[in-house]
Design a protein around this motif. Structure first.
Motif, PDB file in Angstrom:
ATOM      1  N   UNK A  64       0.830  -1.199   0.000  1.00 23.16           N
ATOM      2  CA  UNK A  64       0.000   0.000   0.000  1.00 23.16           C
ATOM      3  C   UNK A  64       0.868   1.254   0.000  1.00 23.16           C
ATOM      4  N   UNK A  65       1.882   1.271   0.865  1.00 24.13           N
ATOM      5  CA  UNK A  65       2.781   2.433   0.924  1.00 24.13           C
ATOM      6  C   UNK A  65       3.565   2.583  -0.376  1.00 24.13           C
ATOM      7  N   UNK A  66       4.076   1.458  -0.871  1.00 22.31           N
ATOM      8  CA  UNK A  66       4.840   1.510  -2.113  1.00 22.31           C
ATOM      9  C   UNK A  66       3.996   1.870  -3.313  1.00 22.31           C
ATOM     10  N   UNK A  67       2.695   1.563  -3.245  1.00 21.12           N
ATOM     11  CA  UNK A  67       1.813   1.893  -4.358  1.00 21.12           C
ATOM     12  C   UNK A  67       1.363   3.334  -4.370  1.00 21.12           C
ATOM     13  N   UNK A  68       1.455   4.013  -3.216  1.00 22.29           N
ATOM     14  CA  UNK A  68       0.987   5.401  -3.129  1.00 22.29           C
ATOM     15  C   UNK A  68       2.100   6.431  -3.192  1.00 22.29           C
ATOM     16  N   UNK A  69       3.276   6.096  -2.657  1.00 17.37           N
ATOM     17  CA  UNK A  69       4.303   7.099  -2.460  1.00 17.37           C
ATOM     18  C   UNK A  69       4.756   7.744  -3.767  1.00 17.37           C
ATOM     19  N   UNK A  70       4.782   6.989  -4.847  1.00 17.08           N
ATOM     20  CA  UNK A  70       5.216   7.536  -6.125  1.00 17.08           C
ATOM     21  C   UNK A  70       4.060   8.142  -6.918  1.00 17.08           C
ATOM     22  N   UNK A  71       2.815   7.817  -6.510  1.00 22.17           N
ATOM     23  CA  UNK A  71       1.667   8.349  -7.239  1.00 22.17           C
ATOM     24  C   UNK A  71       1.427   9.830  -6.966  1.00 22.17           C
ATOM     25  N   UNK A  72       1.771  10.290  -5.783  1.00 22.68           N
ATOM     26  CA  UNK A  72       1.532  11.694  -5.461  1.00 22.68           C
ATOM     27  C   UNK A  72       2.323  12.645  -6.367  1.00 22.68           C
ATOM     28  N   UNK A  73       3.640  12.452  -6.547  1.00 21.17           N
ATOM     29  CA  UNK A  73       4.322  13.334  -7.504  1.00 21.17           C
ATOM     30  C   UNK A  73       3.843  13.168  -8.943  1.00 21.17           C
ATOM     31  N   UNK A  74       3.452  11.929  -9.324  1.00 20.29           N
ATOM     32  CA  UNK A  74       2.966  11.718 -10.685  1.00 20.29           C
ATOM     33  C   UNK A  74       1.676  12.494 -10.930  1.00 20.29           C
ATOM     34  N   UNK A  75       0.770  12.479  -9.952  1.00 21.56           N
ATOM     35  CA  UNK A  75      -0.530  13.137 -10.142  1.00 21.56           C
ATOM     36  C   UNK A  75      -0.484  14.640  -9.896  1.00 21.56           C
ATOM     37  N   UNK A  76       0.411  15.095  -9.030  1.00 24.77           N
ATOM     38  CA  UNK A  76       0.445  16.525  -8.723  1.00 24.77           C
ATOM     39  C   UNK A  76       1.404  17.301  -9.626  1.00 24.77           C
ATOM     40  N   UNK A  77       2.464  16.660 -10.116  1.00 25.48           N
ATOM     41  CA  UNK A  77       3.333  17.327 -11.102  1.00 25.48           C
ATOM     42  C   UNK A  77       2.726  17.051 -12.469  1.00 25.48           C
TER      43      UNK A  77
END
Length: 285
Positions: free
Chosen positions: A194-207
């Motif tokens: 869960x942590x590994x699936x979310x941590x990289x999604x935040x920069x992908x979706x916000x940048x």
């Protein structure tokens, strides 16, 4: 002679492609039944995107300038494609956690003992996640309409284009679930997945161009955002929905967003499905 022929034909191995499809559908059905028996999985999956719609619409709606307008309505129409895309990509974490949980409980080992296609376990899981994502997007669309989102607010559109936009969203979501599948196979616990699936999604979706116009970013950050696969899907949906898009850009994905989104999704599926199936085989060998 006929009886012997029939016996040999029955004993002959099934077509690998048809067997893989059949096994994948069986696994998908198993996961869908599991979702219906644990309804809180679906309910909690709906709460977060609904919160994003309400919070972004009413908290930032009057302070963002979109196409020269600061009206909340303009921002809501701009925002929704980004929220839709964020919702389908965040399904990555659920896919990774689900596969990691199956690995942790030994369910994958039980599947190994069955005469089934190796890749069917992962394909079935991702198909089930796709159905859940489609349900989430449907409910989210109703909420968006209730808060004031309207298609065709700044351009021509029709039912076909709207359906094509949702199709692109689901394709993007399906592509990202294969990334989640690889993460789920690479970690030891569902919590880590869960942590590994979310941590990289935040920069992908916000940048990206999901929540703000990229012209307000510094040049180097804008360049990253415009070539972000996530941005291509968002821009494609805005184009098909007939909603205001970001300012004109020379970046190829922004000039041809629909084609770019299709290419990105197909490439992601091809790469990460191959890696995930290979990881699955090595993890269960």
């Amino acid at each position: 002679m006929s009886a012997v022929t029939d016996t040999v034909a029955a004993a002959a191995p099934a077509n690998p492609i048809s067997q893989s499809i059949r096994d994948s559908l069986v696994v998908a059905k198993r996961n869908l039944i599991r979702m219906t028996r644990i309804p809180e999985m679906v309910i909690f999956g709906l709460i977060q995107p609904i919160m994003f719609v309400v919070l972004f619409s009413y908290v930032f709606g009057g302070s963002m300038q979109i196409g020269g307008s600061t009206s909340p309505e303009a921002y809501r129409n701009f925002l929704m494609a980004g929220i839709f895309a964020q919702t389908v990509t965040f399904a990555t974490a659920g896919a990774g956690a689900g596969i990691a949980d199956d690995m942790h409980k030994g369910l994958i080992d039980r599947f190994r003992s069955l005469p089934m296609a190796r890749g069917a376990v992962l394909t079935g899981r991702t198909l089930a996640d796709l159905v859940q994502t489609a349900l989430t997007v449907f409910v989210l669309s109703i909420v968006a309409l209730l808060v004031g989102w309207r298609v065709g607010s700044d351009g021509d559109t029709n039912v076909g284009k709207v359906l094509a936009a949702f199709g692109l969203l689901l394709l993007t979501g399906y592509a990202f679930t294969w990334i989640g599948a690889l993460i789920g196979l690479s970690v030891r616990t569902p919590e880590a997945a869960t942590s590994g699936g979310l941590i990289w999604l935040f920069p992908v979706t916000f940048i990206s161009n999901s929540f703000v116009d990229t012209t307000h970013m510094t040049p180097w950050l804008r360049h990253i955002a415009e070539w972000n696969p996530f941005s291509a899907t968002v821009q494609a949906c805005r184009t098909l929905f007939g909603n205001p898009g970001v300012s004109p850009s020379d970046a190829w994905p922004m000039a041809h967003p629909v084609l770019a989104s299709l290419i990105y999704s197909v490439v992601i599926i091809a790469i990460f499905r191959t890696l995930a199936v290979r990881k699955y085989r090595s993890a269960t060998a």
